[in-house]
Design an enzyme around this catalytic site. Sequence first.
Site, PDB file in Angstrom:
ATOM      1  N   GLY A   1       0.806  -1.215   0.000  1.00  0.00           N
ATOM      2  CA  GLY A   1       0.000   0.000   0.000  1.00  0.00           C
ATOM      3  C   GLY A   1       0.838   1.264   0.000  1.00  0.00           C
TER       4      GLY A   1
ATOM      5  N   ILE B   1       0.070   7.091   4.210  1.00  0.00           N
ATOM      6  CA  ILE B   1       0.833   6.426   5.261  1.00  0.00           C
ATOM      7  C   ILE B   1       1.902   5.533   4.644  1.00  0.00           C
ATOM      8  CG2 ILE B   1       0.726   4.720   7.115  1.00  0.00           C
ATOM      9  CD1 ILE B   1      -1.958   5.872   7.921  1.00  0.00           C
TER      10      ILE B   1
ATOM     11  N   ASP C   1      -2.761  -7.499  -6.514  1.00  0.00           N
ATOM     12  CA  ASP C   1      -4.065  -7.431  -5.860  1.00  0.00           C
ATOM     13  C   ASP C   1      -4.000  -8.331  -4.636  1.00  0.00           C
ATOM     14  OD1 ASP C   1      -6.649  -7.580  -4.981  1.00  0.00           O
ATOM     15  OD2 ASP C   1      -7.511  -8.285  -6.873  1.00  0.00           O
TER      16      ASP C   1
ATOM     17  N   ASN D   1       0.756  -2.648   5.210  1.00  0.00           N
ATOM     18  CA  ASN D   1       0.061  -1.369   5.336  1.00  0.00           C
ATOM     19  C   ASN D   1      -1.192  -1.275   4.470  1.00  0.00           C
ATOM     20  OD1 ASN D   1      -0.154   1.694   5.747  1.00  0.00           O
ATOM     21  ND2 ASN D   1       0.233   1.548   3.539  1.00  0.00           N
TER      22      ASN D   1
ATOM     23  N   SER E   1      -4.891   0.003  13.839  1.00  0.00           N
ATOM     24  CA  SER E   1      -5.590   1.274  14.043  1.00  0.00           C
ATOM     25  C   SER E   1      -6.040   1.349  15.485  1.00  0.00           C
ATOM     26  CB  SER E   1      -6.811   1.373  13.121  1.00  0.00           C
ATOM     27  OG  SER E   1      -7.633   2.479  13.475  1.00  0.00           O
TER      28      SER E   1
ATOM     29  N   TYR F   1     -14.337  -2.436   9.459  1.00  0.00           N
ATOM     30  CA  TYR F   1     -12.957  -1.965   9.554  1.00  0.00           C
ATOM     31  C   TYR F   1     -12.396  -2.217  10.951  1.00  0.00           C
ATOM     32  CZ  TYR F   1      -9.039   1.356   9.533  1.00  0.00           C
ATOM     33  OH  TYR F   1      -7.794   1.943   9.630  1.00  0.00           O
TER      34      TYR F   1
ATOM     35  N   LYS G   1      -9.273  -4.699  11.970  1.00  0.00           N
ATOM     36  CA  LYS G   1      -8.063  -4.192  12.607  1.00  0.00           C
ATOM     37  C   LYS G   1      -7.827  -4.846  13.967  1.00  0.00           C
ATOM     38  CE  LYS G   1      -6.595  -1.369   9.434  1.00  0.00           C
ATOM     39  NZ  LYS G   1      -5.335  -1.650   8.704  1.00  0.00           N
TER      40      LYS G   1
ATOM     41  N   ILE H   1      -4.584  10.508  10.817  1.00  0.00           N
ATOM     42  CA  ILE H   1      -3.410  10.965  10.088  1.00  0.00           C
ATOM     43  C   ILE H   1      -3.834  11.972   9.025  1.00  0.00           C
ATOM     44  CG2 ILE H   1      -1.438  10.276   8.678  1.00  0.00           C
ATOM     45  CD1 ILE H   1      -1.390   9.235  11.581  1.00  0.00           C
TER      46      ILE H   1
END
Length: 255
Positions: free
Chosen positions: A16, A21, A65, A93, A146, A159, A163, A192
């Site tokens: 990523g 980030i 991917d 990431n 996160s 999400y 995480k 961020i």
Amino acid sequence: MSGDGLLAGQVALVTGAGGGIGRGIALRFAAQGAAVALHHRTRDVDSLVERVRESGGRAIALRADLTDEDACTRLVHEAAEWGGGRLNALVNNAGVQPTRALPGMTVAQWRAVVDTNLSSVFACTQAAAEVMRTASEGGSVIHIASIEAAHPAPLHAHYSAAKAAVVMHARSAALEYGPYGIRVNTVSPGLIARDGLEEDWPEGVRRWRLAAPTGRLGRPEDIGDACVFLASPMASWITGHDLVVDGGVSARPTW
């Protein structure tokens, strides 16, 4: 690139790397002497590669991917081959953060987040560990988690759950890969800064600044510095740890 050379001689893969980030992590690794393989899926990272090279570092762009298990394995092997058969550090990431209310969320929408944010971490780590365990020095794997792993936000159920699982995967992997000299940790960022964030979410940014003891949003390089530390010899006895990088927001009482 200028730096203290904490990662001199290392080969690192950052997934990523096309996002804010990821870019910050890649630049910090390169500045500390690592050769960096920069993964992307849709965002162009050629300019980032050129920036690293122009500053005297080594970098390559690799596309994959990461929702495809075979693509994860292929990516790791390509990075290691480019690095002369070595891979010292992996930073997981890559991820997505869509918003969706939990009532009415479909299984397909749930899986789209879990496959990208969690399953790719499992697959890339497994492939990287196979490379690292053959090296006498082992290696370091860092997952970008996160603070939402412990502090869920509305519309982020998929999400936050992914995480939270990433944090537990790191702790489990630390146990099982530790005997091979492989350390596995997580870095959990707070909010961020990115271009347009204050225009897109002014009230949220205002609330964050009020809640943060440091009084500011995080920067990509803040996360990069945390990752450099965990990949460096300074963290040689740290594994299974979640390093929270949120400017102190998590320390704020909720009552």
